[in-house]
Design a protein around this motif. Structure first.
Motif, PDB file in Angstrom:
ATOM      1  N   THR A 113      -1.611  11.334 -10.033  1.00 54.42           N
ATOM      2  CA  THR A 113      -2.410  12.534  -9.814  1.00 54.42           C
ATOM      3  C   THR A 113      -1.632  13.783 -10.211  1.00 54.42           C
ATOM      4  N   LYS A 114      -0.360  13.836  -9.860  1.00 53.45           N
ATOM      5  CA  LYS A 114       0.468  14.985 -10.225  1.00 53.45           C
ATOM      6  C   LYS A 114       0.621  15.098 -11.746  1.00 53.45           C
ATOM      7  N   LEU A 115       0.807  13.968 -12.403  1.00 46.36           N
ATOM      8  CA  LEU A 115       0.956  13.982 -13.861  1.00 46.36           C
ATOM      9  C   LEU A 115      -0.334  14.435 -14.546  1.00 46.36           C
ATOM     10  N   ILE A 116      -1.460  13.994 -14.031  1.00 49.00           N
ATOM     11  CA  ILE A 116      -2.741  14.397 -14.608  1.00 49.00           C
ATOM     12  C   ILE A 116      -2.956  15.888 -14.426  1.00 49.00           C
ATOM     13  N   CYS A 142       0.816  -1.207   0.000  1.00 46.47           N
ATOM     14  CA  CYS A 142       0.000   0.000   0.000  1.00 46.47           C
ATOM     15  C   CYS A 142       0.854   1.265   0.000  1.00 46.47           C
ATOM     16  N   GLN A 143       2.056   1.184   0.527  1.00 48.53           N
ATOM     17  CA  GLN A 143       2.989   2.307   0.430  1.00 48.53           C
ATOM     18  C   GLN A 143       3.301   2.572  -1.040  1.00 48.53           C
ATOM     19  N   ASN A 144       3.573   1.500  -1.778  1.00 50.55           N
ATOM     20  CA  ASN A 144       3.871   1.626  -3.208  1.00 50.55           C
ATOM     21  C   ASN A 144       2.659   2.129  -3.986  1.00 50.55           C
ATOM     22  N   TYR A 145       1.477   1.625  -3.630  1.00 46.79           N
ATOM     23  CA  TYR A 145       0.250   2.068  -4.290  1.00 46.79           C
ATOM     24  C   TYR A 145       0.068   3.573  -4.095  1.00 46.79           C
ATOM     25  N   THR A 146       0.284   4.046  -2.888  1.00 52.08           N
ATOM     26  CA  THR A 146       0.115   5.464  -2.587  1.00 52.08           C
ATOM     27  C   THR A 146       1.119   6.308  -3.368  1.00 52.08           C
ATOM     28  N   LYS A 147       2.350   5.858  -3.448  1.00 53.85           N
ATOM     29  CA  LYS A 147       3.372   6.595  -4.205  1.00 53.85           C
ATOM     30  C   LYS A 147       2.980   6.704  -5.674  1.00 53.85           C
ATOM     31  N   LYS A 148       2.548   5.579  -6.248  1.00 57.97           N
ATOM     32  CA  LYS A 148       2.152   5.578  -7.663  1.00 57.97           C
ATOM     33  C   LYS A 148       0.900   6.425  -7.887  1.00 57.97           C
ATOM     34  N   ASN A 149      -0.038   6.343  -6.977  1.00 60.42           N
ATOM     35  CA  ASN A 149      -1.269   7.109  -7.095  1.00 60.42           C
ATOM     36  C   ASN A 149      -0.980   8.605  -7.023  1.00 60.42           C
ATOM     37  N   THR A 150      -0.099   8.993  -6.115  1.00 54.21           N
ATOM     38  CA  THR A 150       0.288  10.400  -5.979  1.00 54.21           C
ATOM     39  C   THR A 150       0.980  10.882  -7.244  1.00 54.21           C
TER      40      THR A 150
END
Length: 86
Positions: free
Chosen positions: A53-56, A42-50
């Motif tokens: 979101t920044k790229l979008i 979930c740490q990795n999921y959060t990093k990728k999700n963040t």
């Protein structure tokens, strides 16, 4: 009492998604942080999700108007009906 603060990965991911759009409550954020402290996945999921979101946000994407979506649907349906009749 403390058991109420432990959530599974699917709930943590849901909280993470909500937090990205400022829709998560303080309790949800706390539960998510506690879960992430113990869960590397979930740490990795959060990093990728963040990062996503920044790229979008950086891409400054705009939603497509409903009228345009309807026009595309009609064109696709017309093309499909043409190809099915051949």
């Amino acid at each position: 009492m403390l058991r109420n603060f432990f959530i599974d990965c699917s709930k943590a991911a849901n909280c993470c998604d909500k937090a990205q759009y400022n829709e998560a409550s303080r309790i949800e954020k706390l539960k998510m942080r506690l879960h992430r402290f113990f869960c590397e996945r979930c740490q990795n999921y959060t990093k990728k999700n963040t990062k996503l979101t920044k790229l979008i946000r950086k891409a400054n994407l705009k939603p497509c108007p409903e009228e345009e979506k309807q026009q595309w649907r009609k064109k696709i349906e017309n093309e499909l009906s043409k190809s099915n009749s051949v």
